[in-house]
Write an enzyme that holds these catalytic residues in place. Structure first.
Site, short mmCIF file in Angstrom:
data_model
loop_
_atom_site.label_atom_id
_atom_site.label_comp_id
_atom_site.label_asym_id
_atom_site.label_seq_id
_atom_site.Cartn_x
_atom_site.Cartn_y
_atom_site.Cartn_z
CG ASP A 80 -1.83 -1.14 1.33
OD1 ASP A 80 -2.25 -1.64 0.27
OD2 ASP A 80 -2.14 -1.56 2.47
CG ASP A 99 -2.93 -4.30 -1.76
OD1 ASP A 99 -3.93 -4.41 -2.49
OD2 ASP A 99 -2.92 -4.70 -0.60
CG ASP A 125 -5.91 -0.37 1.52
OD1 ASP A 125 -6.40 0.20 0.52
OD2 ASP A 125 -5.51 -1.55 1.50
NE ARG A 135 -10.44 -3.42 -3.44
CZ ARG A 135 -9.61 -4.26 -2.82
NH1 ARG A 135 -8.59 -3.78 -2.14
NH2 ARG A 135 -9.82 -5.55 -2.88
#
Length: 320
Positions: A132, A155, A159, A212
């Protein structure tokens, strides 16, 4: 996501819903202080002030940068040039991490917040993160992620998971990212995430990014407003696992699936959409009611029709 050690070898981000007002078309001046959930007094923190009151230092090498983010106490860390790191590196509380000019880059690795709080990240380009780019996790709170660019993380770009909350993600450029933003760790993590994950997402440019934007589990309210969604090939917003997401005042352009309730193996979430513009895009899914963000903070919407001009002109680095 599990926490990864700070130092690694290195090389070189159900209540009633009421209508919001709009303002005339204009590019707003960058905020001097945090807004949205990052500005809400809670958990012993009076908004998000970062390194205010501490020393101001400048990092030009990875060694300096890793030492500064691991320092106890408030500090403003200015990044100059490119910093090459690996993995996700832990950031202690009460820090402002801000790029100088237009050339501050964190390459190869990312930032990890593990029970951290009161951190500001601004004016940095994150490239090629091997995991991330920014992971806000493990009950971290009062984090402001503003005016950054995210490119090619392996990734997630940003997040927000494992009970984190009071986070604002604003004026960032998600430049062709794949998994742009996950809110809520997993379908089985209700005990930690339910009642937390309060997040504001505004004036971001989701530019040809894939999915997302965000995908949400359990969090409420997650407030997605005045963002520009452009050519998101898989989907834009997904509310799942009884999350409560308000999507308002956004501009969706060529997005086949702008809003989902439920996604993949995850059960449906509640989602309310209002005052959005859909151009060349599919029909949004909605379900139920969502806690009103005005319960927590005041805000003013920009005219959603102006978002394609306002947002690209204001996002990313060099706009402070």
């Amino acid at each position: 996501m599990s926490r990864i050690s700070r130092r690694t070898l290195f090389a070189g981000a159900a209540a009633a819903v009421v209508a919001a007002s709009t303002t005339p078309d204009a590019v707003a001046a960058p905020a001097a202080t945090a807004d949205g959930f990052a500005a809400v007094p809670a958990l012993g923190q009076n908004g998000t002030t970062g390194g205010l009151g501490g020393p101001v230092v400048t990092a030009t090498t990875a060694d300096q940068f890793l030492d500064y983010i691991d320092t106890v106490g408030p500090m403003t860390i200015q990044l100059s040039g490119r910093i090459d790191i690996t993995s996700k590196q832990g950031v202690r509380p009460n820090k402002t991490i801000i790029g100088l000019g237009t050339s501050a880059v964190i390459n190869g690795g990312g930032l990890d917040f593990y029970r951290s709080s009161n951190v500001i990240v601004r004016n940095i380009k994150f490239t090629n993160a091997e995991d991330d780019a920014i992971n806000v996790g493990q009950n971290s709170h009062h984090i402001w992620i503003d005016h950054n660019e995210f490119a090619a993380p392996v990734d997630g770009a940003v997040d927000i998971v494992r009970g984190a909350e009071y986070v604002t993600v604003s004026w960032n450029w998600f430049n062709q990212t794949d998994k742009s933003m996950l809110i809520g760790h997993s379908d089985g993590n209700a005990s930690q995430d339910r009642g937390h994950l309060k997040v504001s997402i505004h004036h971001n440019y989701f530019d040809r990014s894939r999915q997302r934007h965000p995908r949400v589990r359990f969090g409420e309210p997650v407030h997605v407003y005045n963002n520009y969604f452009r050519a998101n090939s898989l989907y834009a917003v997904a509310s799942t696992m009884d999350a409560g997401v308000l999507v308002e005042g956004n501009y969706f352009e060529n997005v086949p699936f702008p809003i989902y309730s439920g996604y993949g193996d995850s059960g449906p979430g509640r989602v309310v959409q209002r005052n959005n513009v859909f151009v060349g895009s599919g029909t949004p899914q909605t379900l139920g009611t969502v806690v009103e963000p005005r319960t927590y903070y005041a805000y003013t919407l920009d005219n959603p029709a102006s978002i394609p001009s306002i947002v690209p002109a204001g996002v990313g680095v060099g706009r402070l």
